[in-house]
Design an enzyme around this catalytic site. Structure first.
Site, PDB file in Angstrom:
ATOM      1  CB  SER A  17     -39.115  59.179  60.327  1.00 27.20           C
ATOM      2  OG  SER A  17     -39.719  58.293  59.401  1.00 27.20           O
ATOM      3  NE  ARG A  37     -43.110  43.151  55.239  1.00 28.37           N
ATOM      4  CZ  ARG A  37     -42.184  43.447  54.349  1.00 28.37           C
ATOM      5  NH1 ARG A  37     -42.187  42.875  53.174  1.00 28.37           N
ATOM      6  NH2 ARG A  37     -41.258  44.330  54.628  1.00 28.37           N
ATOM      7  CG  LEU A  71     -53.559  43.331  58.166  1.00 36.73           C
ATOM      8  CD1 LEU A  71     -54.640  42.344  58.573  1.00 36.73           C
ATOM      9  CD2 LEU A  71     -54.111  44.753  58.258  1.00 36.73           C
ATOM     10  CE  LYS A  74     -46.938  44.795  48.699  1.00 38.82           C
ATOM     11  NZ  LYS A  74     -45.498  44.589  48.499  1.00 38.82           N
ATOM     12  CG  ASN A  95     -42.093  55.656  58.148  1.00 40.27           C
ATOM     13  OD1 ASN A  95     -42.851  54.854  58.675  1.00 40.27           O
ATOM     14  ND2 ASN A  95     -40.785  55.595  58.313  1.00 40.27           N
ATOM     15  CG  PHE A  96     -45.151  51.983  53.638  1.00 36.70           C
ATOM     16  CD1 PHE A  96     -44.443  50.990  54.281  1.00 36.70           C
ATOM     17  CD2 PHE A  96     -46.524  52.055  53.822  1.00 36.70           C
ATOM     18  CE1 PHE A  96     -45.082  50.072  55.098  1.00 36.70           C
ATOM     19  CE2 PHE A  96     -47.167  51.140  54.633  1.00 36.70           C
ATOM     20  CZ  PHE A  96     -46.456  50.147  55.270  1.00 36.70           C
ATOM     21  CB  VAL A 136     -34.834  59.771  52.356  1.00 36.41           C
ATOM     22  CG1 VAL A 136     -34.105  60.652  53.347  1.00 36.41           C
ATOM     23  CG2 VAL A 136     -34.673  60.354  50.952  1.00 36.41           C
ATOM     24  CD  GLU A 138     -31.301  61.384  61.284  1.00 39.46           C
ATOM     25  OE1 GLU A 138     -32.418  61.031  61.685  1.00 39.46           O
ATOM     26  OE2 GLU A 138     -30.938  62.584  61.260  1.00 39.46           O
ATOM     27  CG  ASP A 167     -34.858  58.764  60.742  1.00 38.84           C
ATOM     28  OD1 ASP A 167     -35.337  59.005  59.630  1.00 38.84           O
ATOM     29  OD2 ASP A 167     -34.024  57.865  60.932  1.00 38.84           O
ATOM     30  CD  GLN A 248     -23.785  88.223  72.828  1.00 43.22           C
ATOM     31  OE1 GLN A 248     -22.838  88.430  73.586  1.00 43.22           O
ATOM     32  NE2 GLN A 248     -24.431  89.195  72.207  1.00 43.22           N
TER      33      GLN A 248
HETATM   34  N1  COA Z   1     -47.960  43.698  54.475  1.00 42.61           N
HETATM   35  C1  COA Z   1     -47.493  43.529  53.230  1.00 42.61           C
HETATM   36  N2  COA Z   1     -46.505  44.280  52.688  1.00 42.61           N
HETATM   37  C2  COA Z   1     -45.965  45.234  53.474  1.00 42.61           C
HETATM   38  C3  COA Z   1     -46.400  45.461  54.794  1.00 42.61           C
HETATM   39  C4  COA Z   1     -47.443  44.650  55.297  1.00 42.61           C
HETATM   40  N3  COA Z   1     -47.920  44.783  56.528  1.00 42.61           N
HETATM   41  N4  COA Z   1     -45.667  46.467  55.313  1.00 42.61           N
HETATM   42  C5  COA Z   1     -44.805  46.851  54.345  1.00 42.61           C
HETATM   43  N5  COA Z   1     -44.986  46.112  53.239  1.00 42.61           N
HETATM   44  C6  COA Z   1     -44.270  46.217  51.971  1.00 42.61           C
HETATM   45  C7  COA Z   1     -44.486  47.527  51.278  1.00 42.61           C
HETATM   46  O1  COA Z   1     -45.727  47.568  50.661  1.00 42.61           O
HETATM   47  C8  COA Z   1     -43.330  47.520  50.294  1.00 42.61           C
HETATM   48  O2  COA Z   1     -43.667  46.726  49.179  1.00 42.61           O
HETATM   49  P1  COA Z   1     -43.489  47.222  47.650  1.00 42.61           P
HETATM   50  O3  COA Z   1     -42.090  47.727  47.533  1.00 42.61           O
HETATM   51  O4  COA Z   1     -43.728  45.969  46.875  1.00 42.61           O
HETATM   52  O5  COA Z   1     -44.473  48.270  47.392  1.00 42.61           O
HETATM   53  C9  COA Z   1     -42.237  46.778  51.057  1.00 42.61           C
HETATM   54  O6  COA Z   1     -42.894  46.175  52.188  1.00 42.61           O
HETATM   55  C10 COA Z   1     -41.095  47.600  51.546  1.00 42.61           C
HETATM   56  O7  COA Z   1     -41.522  48.843  52.094  1.00 42.61           O
HETATM   57  P2  COA Z   1     -40.543  50.085  52.041  1.00 42.61           P
HETATM   58  O8  COA Z   1     -41.177  51.225  52.703  1.00 42.61           O
HETATM   59  O9  COA Z   1     -40.100  50.274  50.620  1.00 42.61           O
HETATM   60  O10 COA Z   1     -39.342  49.564  52.950  1.00 42.61           O
HETATM   61  P3  COA Z   1     -37.770  49.593  52.644  1.00 42.61           P
HETATM   62  O11 COA Z   1     -37.151  48.847  53.765  1.00 42.61           O
HETATM   63  O12 COA Z   1     -37.438  49.133  51.280  1.00 42.61           O
HETATM   64  O13 COA Z   1     -37.369  51.148  52.749  1.00 42.61           O
HETATM   65  C11 COA Z   1     -37.265  53.281  53.880  1.00 42.61           C
HETATM   66  C12 COA Z   1     -37.242  51.744  54.002  1.00 42.61           C
HETATM   67  C13 COA Z   1     -37.250  53.851  55.262  1.00 42.61           C
HETATM   68  C14 COA Z   1     -36.016  53.750  53.117  1.00 42.61           C
HETATM   69  C15 COA Z   1     -38.509  53.715  53.098  1.00 42.61           C
HETATM   70  O14 COA Z   1     -39.638  53.179  53.727  1.00 42.61           O
HETATM   71  C16 COA Z   1     -38.664  55.225  53.002  1.00 42.61           C
HETATM   72  O15 COA Z   1     -38.000  55.892  52.203  1.00 42.61           O
HETATM   73  N6  COA Z   1     -39.572  55.805  53.793  1.00 42.61           N
HETATM   74  C17 COA Z   1     -39.898  57.201  53.750  1.00 42.61           C
HETATM   75  C18 COA Z   1     -38.822  58.039  54.413  1.00 42.61           C
HETATM   76  C19 COA Z   1     -38.523  57.603  55.812  1.00 42.61           C
HETATM   77  O16 COA Z   1     -39.364  57.569  56.671  1.00 42.61           O
HETATM   78  N7  COA Z   1     -37.232  57.336  56.045  1.00 42.61           N
HETATM   79  C20 COA Z   1     -36.673  57.163  57.368  1.00 42.61           C
HETATM   80  C21 COA Z   1     -37.033  55.942  58.041  1.00 42.61           C
HETATM   81  S1  COA Z   1     -36.439  56.043  59.681  1.00 42.61           S
END
Ligand code: COA
Length: 424
Positions: A17, A37, A71, A74, A95-96, A136, A138, A167, A248
């Site tokens: 997304s 990361r 980068l 944390k 979009n975390f 969430v 797609e 997305d 239609q």
């Molecule tokens: N350095 C250090 N930590 C990082 C980082 C970086 N550069 N980039 C990401 N992280 C960490 C985050 O801080 C997070 O840590 P925390 O849980 O301790 O706070 C962790 O990585 C995971 O991030 P998260 O966004 O929770 O990833 P996920 O894989 O668990 O979930 C999604 C993925 C898509 C479900 C979730 O990000 C989400 O719901 N996003 C919003 C909706 C969305 O866009 N969904 C569609 C995606 S196509």
């Protein structure tokens, strides 16, 4: 000069997304710096891998024209660099999962304090309320945004659609929010928070289905096939199969070769204005004036018979021949095009909507270019960055680190290992 030249985007997005949004901004000329990361990167780099060792198509097709910096946000030094990035960039897109940015220590208040001109653009699954903490994907968005309940046939289960409206659709919504906030900043001098929830984005794209929900409260939906078939309506907008939404009657009909080709079909709309030419075309000129057939309301309980007759005609032709014959007569038809056909389509290649891209790890692949064409700002597709390919470049050129300061950061462990150098 490109439309968004001079705009710098801190791209904290991943999966589909957010990257859809920042890729569009990059195509319009923004400098998009993707923060990933260290050693891991966007998870999609290693999802659905088709060339072992190379970034996947999932990643490459969503991250063109960007730079990549590794980068750890944390890590203390990582946070120092991130703070500098916030100072230097115009927009931060993320979009975390809900709360992740806050847990890193970068709340909206802090970001706004570091750079009052910064626009923070976020995608979440849901807006504030009952489900705001949910992660969430797609299909969850398609289901919770009203698409699934209105897709499919009335006698079958809800269906998700292949178009990634949750997305990519929400990424598009967010991109509009960002350029709008940039425009407002021209006058206000201030950044603002831009939020797009996937449920809201899908619901927005299902606007006509909520139109029908309200019409249904006033009586049956006469343009739905089930009305002509005498099937009762329930309380909610039903699934309409392949009916056309505008009142239609339309259907997907078989064309020559359907027995072996799963896409030898055409969409066919019996537009009222061209009812006469349709009757002539399919060899039923008598239907033009016959009682029960001459007007649209009379035809609604005979759609199966009518479309069977039209299909008997379309089955004698290819889907492209149907298009060639119907187009000059203003009869709306559309061939069902497969991904293979679209990938090979000369017209789409000529406009840059389908492009070949060279990649140092995976060789040439086909991608979809920018679907929005600006006459003064044409988009050229540049391959996606390797993980951390631009870490040093961004640290020195954008953030101004040099000498011992640069060495300190490179050796801190916050920006990954020494970088791979792209050979292409
Ligand atoms: N350095 C250090 N930590 C990082 C980082 C970086 N550069 N980039 C990401 N992280 C960490 C985050 O801080 C997070 O840590 P925390 O849980 O301790 O706070 C962790 O990585 C995971 O991030 P998260 O966004 O929770 O990833 P996920 O894989 O668990 O979930 C999604 C993925 C898509 C479900 C979730 O990000 C989400 O719901 N996003 C919003 C909706 C969305 O866009 N969904 C569609 C995606 S196509």
């Amino acid at each position: 000069m490109k439309a968004l030249e001079g705009v710098r985007i801190l791209d904290f997005t991943h999966v589909q997304s957010g990257p859809t949004c920042t890729q569009l901004l990059a195509w319009f000329g923004a400098d998009v710096i993707k923060v990933e990361r260290p050693g891991v990167g966007d998870a999609t780099r290693k999802q659905l891998v088709d060339v072992p060792g190379a970034d996947s198509l999932y990643f490459t097709m969503l991250n063109h024209n960007k730079r990549s910096i590794e980068l750890n946000s944390k890590h203390g030094t990582g946070q120092e660099v991130l703070t500098r990035l916030i100072e230097e960039c115009d927009v931060m897109v993320e979009n975390f999962a809900p709360g992740a940015l806050d847990r890193m220590g970068f709340t909206w208040e802090r970001i706004h304090e570091i750079n009052p001109r910064m626009i923070l653009a976020s995608i979440k699954g849901f807006g504030p309320g009952q489900y705001e903490d949910c992660k969430v994907y797609e299909n969850v968005a398609q289901c919770s945004g009203g698409s699934a309940s209105t897709t499919g046939f009335p006698d079958g289960p809800p269906l998700v659609t292949g178009a990634q409206i949750g997305d990519s659709g929400t990424g598009l919504h967010l991109a509009l929010g960002i350029v709008t906030a940039l425009y407002q900043r021209e006058r206000s001098g201030r950044g603002q928070k831009v939020s797009a929830a996937m449920q809201d984005g899908v619901l927005n794209l299902c606007r006509v289905k909520m139109r029908d929900q309200q019409r249904l409260m006033a009586g049956p939906l006469e343009e739905y096939s089930q009305y002509g078939e005498g099937l009762p309506f329930g309380e909610a907008t039903p699934r309409a199969g392949n009916d056309s939404g505008g009142g239609q009657p339309g259907r997907i009909l078989r064309c020559r070769g359907w027995e072996t080709d799963p896409n030898a079909y055409t969409y066919f709309i019996t537009q009222t204005a061209v009812w006469g030419p349709i009757c002539d075309l399919i060899g039923r000129p008598e239907w033009k004036d016959a009682k029960g057939y001459a007007t649209l309301p009379e035809r609604l309980d005979k759609l199966d018979e009518i479309f069977d007759a039209i299909e008997a005609w379309t089955m004698t032709l290819t889907k492209f021949e149907v298009m060639e014959i119907c187009n000059p007569l203003n009869i709306p038809v559309g061939p069902i095009l497969s991904m293979k056909e679209l990938m090979e389509d000369e017209g789409l290649r000529a406009t840059g909507t389908v492009v070949d891209v060279d990649h140092p790890e995976r060789g040439s692949y086909v991608s979809i270019g920018c679907p929005i064409k600006l006459s003064d700002s044409p988009a050229e597709v540049v391959r996606s960055p390797l993980l951390g390919e631009h870490t040093e470049e961004v640290l020195s050129d954008v953030l101004g680190y040099s000498g011992e300061d640069l060495d300190r950061i490179l050796e801190s462990g916050a920006v990954g290992q020494p970088k791979r150098t792209a050979s292409g």
